[in-house]
Design a protein around this motif. Structure first.
Motif, PDB file in Angstrom:
ATOM      1  N   ILE A 149       0.902  -1.245   0.223  1.00  0.00           N
ATOM      2  CA  ILE A 149       0.152  -0.027   0.094  1.00  0.00           C
ATOM      3  C   ILE A 149       0.921   1.114  -0.010  1.00  0.00           C
ATOM      4  CG2 ILE A 149      -1.667   1.313   1.372  1.00  0.00           C
ATOM      5  CD1 ILE A 149      -2.996  -1.149   2.268  1.00  0.00           C
ATOM      6  N   GLN A 150       1.836   1.294   0.784  1.00  0.00           N
ATOM      7  CA  GLN A 150       2.939   2.403   0.938  1.00  0.00           C
ATOM      8  C   GLN A 150       3.412   2.785  -0.461  1.00  0.00           C
ATOM      9  OE1 GLN A 150       4.548   0.747   4.577  1.00  0.00           O
ATOM     10  NE2 GLN A 150       4.182   2.536   5.557  1.00  0.00           N
ATOM     11  N   MET A 151       4.022   1.430  -1.134  1.00  0.00           N
ATOM     12  CA  MET A 151       4.555   1.950  -2.271  1.00  0.00           C
ATOM     13  C   MET A 151       3.537   2.137  -3.226  1.00  0.00           C
ATOM     14  SD  MET A 151       7.643   1.907  -1.500  1.00  0.00           S
ATOM     15  CE  MET A 151       8.240   2.244  -3.091  1.00  0.00           C
ATOM     16  N   ALA A 152       2.533   1.854  -3.430  1.00  0.00           N
ATOM     17  CA  ALA A 152       1.505   2.241  -4.363  1.00  0.00           C
ATOM     18  C   ALA A 152       1.188   3.761  -4.023  1.00  0.00           C
ATOM     19  CB  ALA A 152       0.237   1.560  -4.041  1.00  0.00           C
ATOM     20  N   VAL A 153       1.136   4.208  -2.945  1.00  0.00           N
ATOM     21  CA  VAL A 153       1.129   5.713  -2.494  1.00  0.00           C
ATOM     22  C   VAL A 153       1.998   6.232  -3.232  1.00  0.00           C
ATOM     23  CG1 VAL A 153       0.792   7.378  -0.834  1.00  0.00           C
ATOM     24  CG2 VAL A 153      -0.952   5.357  -0.783  1.00  0.00           C
ATOM     25  N   GLN A 154       3.361   5.588  -2.762  1.00  0.00           N
ATOM     26  CA  GLN A 154       4.528   6.143  -3.480  1.00  0.00           C
ATOM     27  C   GLN A 154       4.263   6.720  -4.925  1.00  0.00           C
ATOM     28  OE1 GLN A 154       7.935   7.096  -1.533  1.00  0.00           O
ATOM     29  NE2 GLN A 154       7.457   8.087  -3.525  1.00  0.00           N
ATOM     30  N   GLY A 155       3.832   5.761  -5.695  1.00  0.00           N
ATOM     31  CA  GLY A 155       3.566   6.063  -7.064  1.00  0.00           C
ATOM     32  C   GLY A 155       2.618   7.309  -7.344  1.00  0.00           C
ATOM     33  N   SER A 156       1.770   7.333  -6.565  1.00  0.00           N
ATOM     34  CA  SER A 156       1.140   8.734  -6.958  1.00  0.00           C
ATOM     35  C   SER A 156       1.780   9.898  -6.153  1.00  0.00           C
ATOM     36  CB  SER A 156      -0.338   8.349  -5.815  1.00  0.00           C
ATOM     37  OG  SER A 156      -1.205   7.268  -6.447  1.00  0.00           O
ATOM     38  N   ILE A 157       2.537   9.722  -5.450  1.00  0.00           N
ATOM     39  CA  ILE A 157       3.527  10.684  -5.116  1.00  0.00           C
ATOM     40  C   ILE A 157       4.392  11.292  -5.996  1.00  0.00           C
ATOM     41  CG2 ILE A 157       5.351  11.539  -3.385  1.00  0.00           C
ATOM     42  CD1 ILE A 157       3.926  10.142  -1.241  1.00  0.00           C
ATOM     43  N   VAL A 158       4.982  10.469  -6.684  1.00  0.00           N
ATOM     44  CA  VAL A 158       5.882  10.891  -7.889  1.00  0.00           C
ATOM     45  C   VAL A 158       5.201  11.347  -8.882  1.00  0.00           C
ATOM     46  CG1 VAL A 158       7.282   9.765  -9.509  1.00  0.00           C
ATOM     47  CG2 VAL A 158       7.506   9.090  -7.337  1.00  0.00           C
ATOM     48  N   ARG A 298      -4.173  -8.625  -1.208  1.00  0.00           N
ATOM     49  CA  ARG A 298      -4.591  -9.137  -2.457  1.00  0.00           C
ATOM     50  C   ARG A 298      -4.428  -8.079  -3.429  1.00  0.00           C
ATOM     51  NH1 ARG A 298      -6.699 -14.220  -1.556  1.00  0.00           N
ATOM     52  NH2 ARG A 298      -7.371 -14.590   0.555  1.00  0.00           N
ATOM     53  N   GLN A 299      -4.240  -8.650  -5.007  1.00  0.00           N
ATOM     54  CA  GLN A 299      -3.861  -7.720  -6.102  1.00  0.00           C
ATOM     55  C   GLN A 299      -5.190  -6.706  -6.152  1.00  0.00           C
ATOM     56  OE1 GLN A 299      -1.296  -7.630  -7.790  1.00  0.00           O
ATOM     57  NE2 GLN A 299      -1.915  -6.002  -8.928  1.00  0.00           N
ATOM     58  N   ALA A 300      -6.277  -7.134  -5.578  1.00  0.00           N
ATOM     59  CA  ALA A 300      -7.649  -6.038  -5.405  1.00  0.00           C
ATOM     60  C   ALA A 300      -7.193  -4.693  -4.799  1.00  0.00           C
ATOM     61  CB  ALA A 300      -8.735  -6.888  -5.008  1.00  0.00           C
ATOM     62  N   VAL A 301      -6.695  -4.671  -3.722  1.00  0.00           N
ATOM     63  CA  VAL A 301      -6.309  -3.644  -3.155  1.00  0.00           C
ATOM     64  C   VAL A 301      -5.251  -2.630  -3.737  1.00  0.00           C
ATOM     65  CG1 VAL A 301      -5.221  -2.711  -0.991  1.00  0.00           C
ATOM     66  CG2 VAL A 301      -6.802  -4.860  -0.724  1.00  0.00           C
ATOM     67  N   LEU A 302      -4.414  -3.205  -4.360  1.00  0.00           N
ATOM     68  CA  LEU A 302      -3.523  -2.537  -5.396  1.00  0.00           C
ATOM     69  C   LEU A 302      -4.009  -1.933  -6.504  1.00  0.00           C
ATOM     70  CD1 LEU A 302      -0.254  -4.865  -5.009  1.00  0.00           C
ATOM     71  CD2 LEU A 302      -1.111  -3.255  -3.565  1.00  0.00           C
ATOM     72  N   ASN A 303      -4.777  -2.862  -7.079  1.00  0.00           N
ATOM     73  CA  ASN A 303      -5.658  -2.013  -8.333  1.00  0.00           C
ATOM     74  C   ASN A 303      -6.525  -1.373  -7.929  1.00  0.00           C
ATOM     75  OD1 ASN A 303      -4.496  -3.949  -9.853  1.00  0.00           O
ATOM     76  ND2 ASN A 303      -5.858  -5.301 -10.392  1.00  0.00           N
ATOM     77  N   MET A 304      -7.171  -1.341  -6.688  1.00  0.00           N
ATOM     78  CA  MET A 304      -8.005  -0.163  -6.538  1.00  0.00           C
ATOM     79  C   MET A 304      -7.351   1.218  -6.169  1.00  0.00           C
ATOM     80  SD  MET A 304     -11.013  -0.200  -3.320  1.00  0.00           S
ATOM     81  CE  MET A 304     -10.102  -1.135  -2.336  1.00  0.00           C
ATOM     82  N   ILE A 305      -5.803   1.072  -5.649  1.00  0.00           N
ATOM     83  CA  ILE A 305      -5.313   2.375  -5.670  1.00  0.00           C
ATOM     84  C   ILE A 305      -4.940   2.751  -6.848  1.00  0.00           C
ATOM     85  CG2 ILE A 305      -2.949   3.133  -4.395  1.00  0.00           C
ATOM     86  CD1 ILE A 305      -3.249   1.202  -2.295  1.00  0.00           C
ATOM     87  N   LEU A 306      -4.387   1.915  -7.887  1.00  0.00           N
ATOM     88  CA  LEU A 306      -3.831   2.242  -9.171  1.00  0.00           C
ATOM     89  C   LEU A 306      -5.059   2.691  -9.969  1.00  0.00           C
ATOM     90  CD1 LEU A 306      -1.164  -0.746  -9.596  1.00  0.00           C
ATOM     91  CD2 LEU A 306      -0.848   1.427  -8.769  1.00  0.00           C
ATOM     92  N   THR A 307      -6.057   1.933 -10.105  1.00  0.00           N
ATOM     93  CA  THR A 307      -6.970   2.216 -10.910  1.00  0.00           C
ATOM     94  C   THR A 307      -8.418   2.758 -10.471  1.00  0.00           C
ATOM     95  OG1 THR A 307      -8.203   0.013 -10.982  1.00  0.00           O
ATOM     96  CG2 THR A 307      -6.142   0.258 -12.237  1.00  0.00           C
ATOM     97  N   GLY A 308      -8.593   2.806  -9.397  1.00  0.00           N
ATOM     98  CA  GLY A 308      -9.947   3.015  -8.995  1.00  0.00           C
ATOM     99  C   GLY A 308     -10.737   1.845  -8.541  1.00  0.00           C
ATOM    100  N   ARG A 309     -10.571   0.775  -9.153  1.00  0.00           N
ATOM    101  CA  ARG A 309     -11.411  -0.224  -9.162  1.00  0.00           C
ATOM    102  C   ARG A 309     -10.942  -1.392  -8.575  1.00  0.00           C
ATOM    103  NH1 ARG A 309     -15.808  -1.337 -12.604  1.00  0.00           N
ATOM    104  NH2 ARG A 309     -15.225   0.230 -14.175  1.00  0.00           N
ATOM    105  N   ALA A 310     -11.475  -2.201  -7.752  1.00  0.00           N
ATOM    106  CA  ALA A 310     -10.879  -3.263  -7.024  1.00  0.00           C
ATOM    107  C   ALA A 310     -10.756  -4.537  -7.950  1.00  0.00           C
ATOM    108  CB  ALA A 310     -11.502  -3.611  -5.584  1.00  0.00           C
TER     109      ALA A 310
END
Length: 460
Positions: A149-158, A298-310
């Motif tokens: 989760i933290q690294m996915a948020v890091q992507g949004s920060i960049v 699970r991947q659904a959490v990461l996809n929800m952060i990356l795409t808005g959809r779980a």
């Protein structure tokens, strides 16, 4: 909040079970110890020389083995600081969580209402590296269930730092020039943007912890002293969401804030339980999975952060599995991409293969899952994925999130090199050197590319 466990003016009979539970859960300095089942109290010390409350506790790994603390022999106990949780006034105007909401939230996460978050989750929050440093843009991340989760948020920060504003491209060195205040504003913008996308660009919900308890534990619901004190704040404008988070950023970035859990709660309620269930499929019915005494996303959490959809899967669109049930992949290009490489990844399993929607995002930023460790790969040139000529020779920067990394790793990718040039590059680091997992992850996007580590010894 000053309270005593026992009240000399009242007999035990006068205090019902609910009141006793509330008193225990509200002990600021001891709550974390009581809510974590693997901490066994050895002895207590009211204060250390600096005045902060500490407990001498024995920490096990879930199998009865003590965890190491520092260097040398394994100690039987370690001083474990219990930081005070960041709370807000219950009069701020949010909607208190109900038992029904808490139950649905717990079921969405764990698949039941009895599991609670492990200690590594409770202590995780969003913490930047030092301002005006080589990693001023970067979050400090420890290994554990919250790393992804933290690294996915890091992507949004960049993304926010490099590609928000009038400038098409910003210098990599601009990532160094961040003050503490700029770091905080960036974090607020990144979190708000993720929640807004999860709410289908219509609304966002922010969860904060209050001083009041709204849900009492029941035989069917195990309280954790945290979820039961939530208030939900709903916003119909992205700007208002960002301002509210910025005003209460300590609830996400303060030590002891449970900041990552709060963000995950906000993400789920922004998406809504109804839409979340529609996103998932028969292969994924809850967002977390047990692992080594804790929980992994699970991947659904990461996809929800990356795409808005779980979406539970990384392939494009939808597919039909062996059960003839429809399986849900990624439906549109995401702002931030995803690359994956691991020893256990089956080459022949099409469901585990990352599709072009995630491999080719709108911005040249990728969350990488490499053997279960998460990192960020990014390019400062926004045109990298929209102009094929840019993909001949280009630079990527790699950040693992680990405290040991002192600056981003600079990689140069050549997609038009000859095979003998690749062999020479391998020999540079010793005979028989194999490509690192990071290089293999990059090659899932750019096949047969050669990667120059520019003086850094290949790793990861």
């Amino acid at each position: 909040m000053d309270m005593e466990v026992s009240d000399p003016e009242h007999s035990p009979q006068e205090l019902n079970l609910e009141e006793i539970t509330r008193k225990i859960l509200f002990l600021d300095k001891w709550r974390e110890l009581f809510s974590y089942p693997r901490l066994g109290t050895k002895n207590t010390t009211p204060q250390n020389p600096e005045g902060s409350h500490v407990l001498a506790v024995e920490i096990s790994d879930g199998a009865g083995r003590p965890q190491p603390k520092g260097q040398g022999h394994l100690p039987s106990s370690a001083l474990c600081s219990i930081p005070k949780t960041s709370i807000i006034s219950s009069t701020l105007g949010g909607s208190p969580i109900s038992l029904a909401m808490a139950t649905k939230l717990r079921q969405s996460l764990f698949g039941n209402t009895l599991h609670v978050f492990s200690y590594d989750w409770k202590r995780a929050y969003f913490k930047f590296r030092d301002p005006f440093s080589d990693l001023a843009f970067a979050l400090e991340v420890e290994k554990g269930g919250t790393q992804s989760i933290q690294m996915a948020v890091q992507g949004s920060i960049v993304q926010y730092l490099l590609f928000t504003g009038k400038e098409d491209d910003r210098s990599f060195h601009s990532l160094y020039e961040l003050s503490r205040l700029q770091q905080e504003r960036t974090l607020a913008a990144a979190l708000a943007g993720i929640l807004w996308a999860a709410g289908a660009a219509q609304k966002a919900t922010v969860c904060l912890v209050t001083e009041e308890t709204y849900v009492a534990p029941t035989p069917d619901y195990s309280g954790d002293g945290f979820t039961e004190r939530l208030q939900l704040f709903e916003f119909s404008e992205k700007g208002a969401t960002e301002k509210f988070i910025c005003d209460h950023l300590q609830c996400f970035k303060g030590e002891g804030s449970h900041g990552v859990i709060l963000f995950l709660y906000s993400l789920i309620f922004s998406r809504t339980i109804k839409r979340l269930r529609e996103d998932l499929d028969v292969t994924t019915t809850q967002l977390l999975r047990p692992h080594a005494g804790g929980f992994l996303c699970r991947q659904a959490v990461l996809n929800m952060i990356l795409t808005g959809r779980a979406s539970p899967h990384v392939f494009n669109g939808c597919d039909t599995g062996t059960s003839q049930e429809t399986l849900h992949g990624v439906l549109a290009r995401s702002d931030i991409g995803f690359l994956q490489w691991g020893k256990d990844t089956s080459v022949g399993d099409s469901l585990s293969q990352v599709g072009s929607m995630l491999k080719t995002p709108k911005f040249p930023i990728w969350l990488c899952d490499i053997n279960g460790n998460y990192s960020i790969l990014f390019c400062t040139n926004r045109q990298l994925l929209s102009d094929w000529k840019m993909e001949r020779l280009f630079d990527l920067f790699f950040y693992s999130g680990q405290p040991s990394q002192k600056k981003p790793v600079h990689l140069t990718v050549n997609t038009h090199s000859h095979h003998w040039e690749g062999n020479q590059h391998e020999d540079k680091y010793g005979p028989g050197r194999r490509f690192s997992p990071m290089e293999m992850a990059i090659r899932t996007k750019w096949r047969e590319a050669t990667i120059n580590w520019n003086g850094t010894i290949p790793f990861y």
